[in-house]
Design a protein around this motif. Structure first.
Motif, short mmCIF file in Angstrom:
data_model
loop_
_atom_site.label_atom_id
_atom_site.label_comp_id
_atom_site.label_asym_id
_atom_site.label_seq_id
_atom_site.Cartn_x
_atom_site.Cartn_y
_atom_site.Cartn_z
N LYS A 41 0.49 -1.03 0.33
CA LYS A 41 0.13 -0.10 0.11
C LYS A 41 0.86 1.68 0.40
O LYS A 41 0.91 2.35 -0.75
N ASN A 42 1.71 1.39 0.95
CA ASN A 42 2.61 2.51 1.13
C ASN A 42 3.30 2.69 -0.66
O ASN A 42 3.88 3.69 -0.49
N VAL A 43 3.85 1.76 -0.54
CA VAL A 43 5.12 1.16 -1.71
C VAL A 43 4.82 2.17 -2.69
O VAL A 43 4.83 3.21 -3.79
N GLY A 44 2.87 1.23 -3.60
CA GLY A 44 2.57 1.69 -4.16
C GLY A 44 1.91 3.49 -4.41
O GLY A 44 2.17 3.78 -5.67
N LYS A 45 1.72 4.04 -2.84
CA LYS A 45 1.32 5.10 -2.66
C LYS A 45 2.19 6.14 -3.95
O LYS A 45 2.16 6.86 -4.35
N VAL A 46 4.05 5.68 -3.47
CA VAL A 46 5.01 6.98 -3.40
C VAL A 46 5.07 6.60 -5.23
O VAL A 46 5.97 7.17 -5.41
N LEU A 47 5.24 5.21 -5.37
CA LEU A 47 5.78 5.03 -6.69
C LEU A 47 4.81 5.93 -6.98
O LEU A 47 4.78 6.32 -8.59
N ASN A 48 2.94 5.62 -7.39
CA ASN A 48 2.86 6.19 -7.91
C ASN A 48 2.63 7.98 -8.08
O ASN A 48 2.80 8.32 -8.86
N GLN A 49 2.99 8.71 -6.94
CA GLN A 49 3.06 9.82 -6.92
C GLN A 49 4.90 10.52 -8.01
O GLN A 49 4.73 11.44 -8.41
N LEU A 50 5.41 8.72 -7.94
CA LEU A 50 6.98 9.40 -8.81
C LEU A 50 6.41 9.08 -10.00
O LEU A 50 7.13 10.40 -10.84
N LYS A 51 5.41 8.47 -10.50
CA LYS A 51 4.79 8.42 -11.71
C LYS A 51 4.04 9.76 -12.33
O LYS A 51 4.73 10.36 -13.36
N GLN A 52 3.60 10.52 -11.06
CA GLN A 52 2.54 11.04 -11.44
C GLN A 52 3.25 12.33 -12.14
O GLN A 52 3.57 13.49 -12.77
N THR A 53 4.33 13.23 -10.91
CA THR A 53 5.25 13.31 -10.99
C THR A 53 6.12 13.68 -12.27
O THR A 53 6.60 15.01 -12.70
N ALA A 54 7.14 12.12 -12.50
CA ALA A 54 7.39 12.71 -13.73
C ALA A 54 6.52 13.14 -15.14
O ALA A 54 7.85 13.75 -15.89
N GLU A 55 5.09 12.35 -15.12
CA GLU A 55 4.90 12.83 -16.52
C GLU A 55 4.71 14.51 -16.62
O GLU A 55 3.95 14.74 -17.74
N ALA A 56 3.92 15.13 -14.61
CA ALA A 56 4.03 16.34 -15.25
C ALA A 56 5.51 16.59 -15.77
O ALA A 56 5.42 17.99 -16.13
N LYS A 57 5.99 16.89 -14.96
CA LYS A 57 7.83 17.18 -15.85
C LYS A 57 7.65 17.19 -16.91
O LYS A 57 8.08 18.07 -17.25
N LEU A 58 7.31 16.76 -17.55
CA LEU A 58 7.93 15.88 -19.17
C LEU A 58 6.74 17.09 -19.92
O LEU A 58 7.29 17.71 -20.86
N ALA A 59 5.46 16.87 -19.45
CA ALA A 59 4.27 17.71 -20.73
C ALA A 59 5.70 19.09 -20.19
O ALA A 59 5.07 19.97 -21.00
N GLU A 60 5.92 20.04 -18.60
CA GLU A 60 6.41 20.71 -18.47
C GLU A 60 7.13 21.08 -19.73
O GLU A 60 7.29 22.83 -19.82
N LEU A 61 8.53 19.85 -19.17
CA LEU A 61 9.77 20.43 -19.75
C LEU A 61 9.22 20.61 -21.37
O LEU A 61 9.99 21.11 -22.50
N VAL A 62 8.42 19.63 -22.08
CA VAL A 62 8.20 20.01 -23.62
C VAL A 62 7.56 21.21 -23.85
O VAL A 62 7.63 21.85 -25.44
N GLU A 63 6.38 22.34 -22.82
CA GLU A 63 6.01 22.96 -23.09
C GLU A 63 6.62 24.15 -23.48
O GLU A 63 7.56 24.83 -24.38
N ARG A 64 8.49 23.61 -22.11
CA ARG A 64 8.83 24.89 -22.15
C ARG A 64 10.03 24.73 -23.61
O ARG A 64 10.45 26.31 -23.95
N ILE A 65 10.44 23.20 -24.22
CA ILE A 65 11.69 23.92 -25.00
C ILE A 65 10.76 23.93 -26.24
O ILE A 65 11.60 25.13 -27.53
N ASP A 66 9.34 24.00 -26.72
CA ASP A 66 8.96 23.70 -27.66
C ASP A 66 9.02 25.75 -27.91
O ASP A 66 9.00 26.08 -28.69
#
Ligand code: 2NL
Length: 345
Positions: free
Chosen positions: A53-78
């Motif tokens: 339960k705990n590990v799943g929670k932080v892992l999902n958080q990591l996944k969401q953060t990474a995806e948001a970061k990717l979207a942000e970087l794409v926008e800035r570099i474009d």
């Protein structure tokens, strides 16, 4: 495992990407199927059920953060994908735009031209290095006239043979009038602005070169009244409609009769001051009816045509206009002086 996820979370948050290559590296390292996050999801199968339960929670958080970061970087570099644009720093203060201005003598010259052009005068120009004929002889200067002396005129070349001529720096712009009369038939109506030279010791009141505007009007039935009215119109345009003018008898070899022209003092309005030497009048020009000998020199019949001519110093007019008291200021190129004449033209 939780520790590894937290380390990755920090890495993701602080990731810097400057171009599309860095962006792709980020995607490969964390988000792609074989990336770090995918690997962690695979490892989840081995995690004990109470930790899941705990590990799943932080892992999902990591996944969401990474995806948001990717979207942000794409926008800035474009938005900064043009490499040259990103190098321009729009926050820098601008380089000051230093606008120059016309020299005060040029401003006066343009104003004089403007006034006479509206009276139908054209503008003519000619050589500054001139022969004796066009500077002296054609203007009715006698052979022994003092203006021809070395102490008054700069000679470039003394005549080398009996039929040769002295070559000199012109002492007035009348040479242009002579050249015009030799070439064209009357009616003639023109002004001649230009630089002239005299062998003078330099002081606040004299210089070895200065600027002049001469004017010439030749036609049938041109009389002294035409000269007077033309100069009166000029004075009113140049100095204001309440200016008075006066003609004083004078002498020039090239005009007969000749007159010196004064205007009422602009500074004291006639009551007496330093500029007008307490007389109420200041000299602005010399003038007269063109001497018959000058017309003859240029093959114009003085029985058929008459004309008037005048000459004025541009420095003198500018000094009166702006109350300048030293002639040398005009040629010293001191920007502290010149910048005071900043105007729209
Ligand atoms: C002055 C006096 C003058 C002229 C210039 C002139 C030219 C020709 C024929 C006759 Cl071709 N006259 N020019 C006439 C009178 C006076 O200048 O004090 N100038 C600063």
């Amino acid at each position: 495992m939780e520790e590894r996820i937290k380390t990755l979370l920090n890495e993701v948050k602080e990731y810097l990407a400057k171009d599309k290559k860095d962006l792709e590296a980020f995607r490969m390292k964390y988000i792609s199927k074989k990336g770090a996050i995918g690997e962690l999801f695979d490892e989840m199968r081995q995690v004990s059920s109470e930790q899941k339960k705990n590990v799943g929670k932080v892992l999902n958080q990591l996944k969401q953060t990474a995806e948001a970061k990717l979207a942000e970087l794409v926008e800035r570099i474009d938005s900064t994908s043009d490499a040259s644009v990103s190098e321009i720093d729009l926050t820098l203060p601008p380089i000051p735009n230093e606008i120059g201005n016309l020299h005060p003598l040029s401003q006066t010259r343009y104003r004089i031209i403007e006034i006479f052009e509206r009276l139908g005068f054209s503008v003519a120009d000619g050589p500054e290095v001139e022969d004796d004929w066009h500077n002296f002889s054609a203007l009715n200067f006698p052979e022994n006239h003092p203006a021809r002396e070395m102490q008054d005129t700069f000679f470039v070349e003394k005549k080398s043979s009996e039929d040769g001529q002295d070559i000199l720096l012109r002492t007035h712009t009348s040479n242009v009038q002579i050249r015009m009369m030799e070439k064209q038939k009357p009616p003639l109506r023109a002004i001649m602005p230009g630089r002239v030279y005299r062998n003078e010791a330099i002081s606040a009141r004299a210089h070895c070169f200065f600027h002049q505007v001469e004017g010439l009007y030749i036609d049938k039935n041109v009389g002294f009244a035409d000269l007077k009215q033309t100069i009166y119109h000029f004075a009113k345009e140049m100095y204001g409609s309440d200016v008075k003018i006066r003609f004083r008898p004078s002498f020039f070899p090239f005009t007969e009769p000749s007159a010196e022209i004064d205007i009422s003092c602009l500074i004291c309005k006639g009551s007496g001051c330093n500029v007008c030497k307490h007389s109420g009048w200041v000299e602005i020009a010399g003038s007269g009816m063109v001497h018959p000998n000058v017309l003859k020199s240029c093959n114009i019949d003085p029985e058929e045509y008459t004309g008037f001519a005048f000459g004025m110093g541009i420095e003198r007019i500018t000094m009166l206009r702006y109350q300048i008291n030293d002639l040398r200021l005009f040629s010293e190129n001191d920007v502290r002086f010149l910048r005071q004449f900043q105007s729209i033209i």
